[in-house]
Design an enzyme around this catalytic site. Sequence first.
Site, PDB file in Angstrom:
ATOM      1  N   LYS A  17      96.201  14.395 -70.629  1.00  0.00           N
ATOM      2  CA  LYS A  17      97.100  13.835 -71.640  1.00  0.00           C
ATOM      3  C   LYS A  17      97.530  12.414 -71.288  1.00  0.00           C
ATOM      4  CE  LYS A  17      98.770  18.019 -73.874  1.00  0.00           C
ATOM      5  NZ  LYS A  17      99.922  18.862 -74.253  1.00  0.00           N
ATOM      6  N   ARG A  35      96.586  25.456 -68.996  1.00  0.00           N
ATOM      7  CA  ARG A  35      95.640  25.282 -70.101  1.00  0.00           C
ATOM      8  C   ARG A  35      94.889  23.961 -69.894  1.00  0.00           C
ATOM      9  NH1 ARG A  35      95.716  22.712 -75.131  1.00  0.00           N
ATOM     10  NH2 ARG A  35      94.580  23.804 -76.805  1.00  0.00           N
TER      11      ARG A  35
END
Length: 274
Positions: A221, A255
């Site tokens: 991210k 995740r």
Amino acid sequence: MTINCKGILVDLTIPKVMGILNVTPNSFYDGGKYKKESEILSQVEKMLNDGAAFIDVGAYSSKPNAEFVSEQEEISRIIPVVDLILKHFPETILSIDTFRSQVAKVAIESGAAIINDISAGMLDAKMLEIIGKYNVPYIMMHMRGNPQTMQAMTTYEDIVKEMLFYFSERVAAARSFGINDLILDPGFGFAKTIDQNYEVFQKLELFKMIELPLLVGISRKSMIYKTLDIGIENALNGTTVLNTLALTKGAKIIRVHDVKEAVECVTLFTKINL
């Protein structure tokens, strides 16, 4: 600490890895990468062989300012993939990344075992009812607004306190529908600035007070690659560092796009701590 996935009790005492499979043309990292059946099956096989406990399939990109996708389009993207994976790998525990109750319903009826909702039921009033009816594990994420508006909704007086209150409300709502297995996701990158992401991460242990499993999704991210001033393609090392720290702070599911490296994190963490 266990969750019931289609009659299989998954023990989260040892943290588990959830592999990401995006079947969208526009996901922030791997959009458009898995279009052909052979590409999908190859990636799923790799993630399973690398040690993924769950495969999380998404057909609607939730990146900031993601374009709208109709419910029917989302269904038409996701159900053939569910059918394909379960035909070739029938033991796979599939999670479906959706905030729409109808998508969740048809996916569960097609064999999906978990619903992963970025809105915790806030974007579809029928979602909790559907989850309660089918009694599948439900991942509830913290977010404000929707993918198109969330980046303009980052003003908080005390972000962690407000998130804890949000989760307490959403958990109570879920319990009212008889939902048993709940998992919390702090929603890194969703309605949060980079500094806010790190503040939440720093205080991650506080979410243990809700006494539910915690999922952390920070794979590649912007909070990683922008902080390090690198390209997203070079963000694996930073992802591994933060995944390791998340495990020390109580994460039970991580995740990720890169399963092998995440499983190695869990293996070494477990060797030291369990």
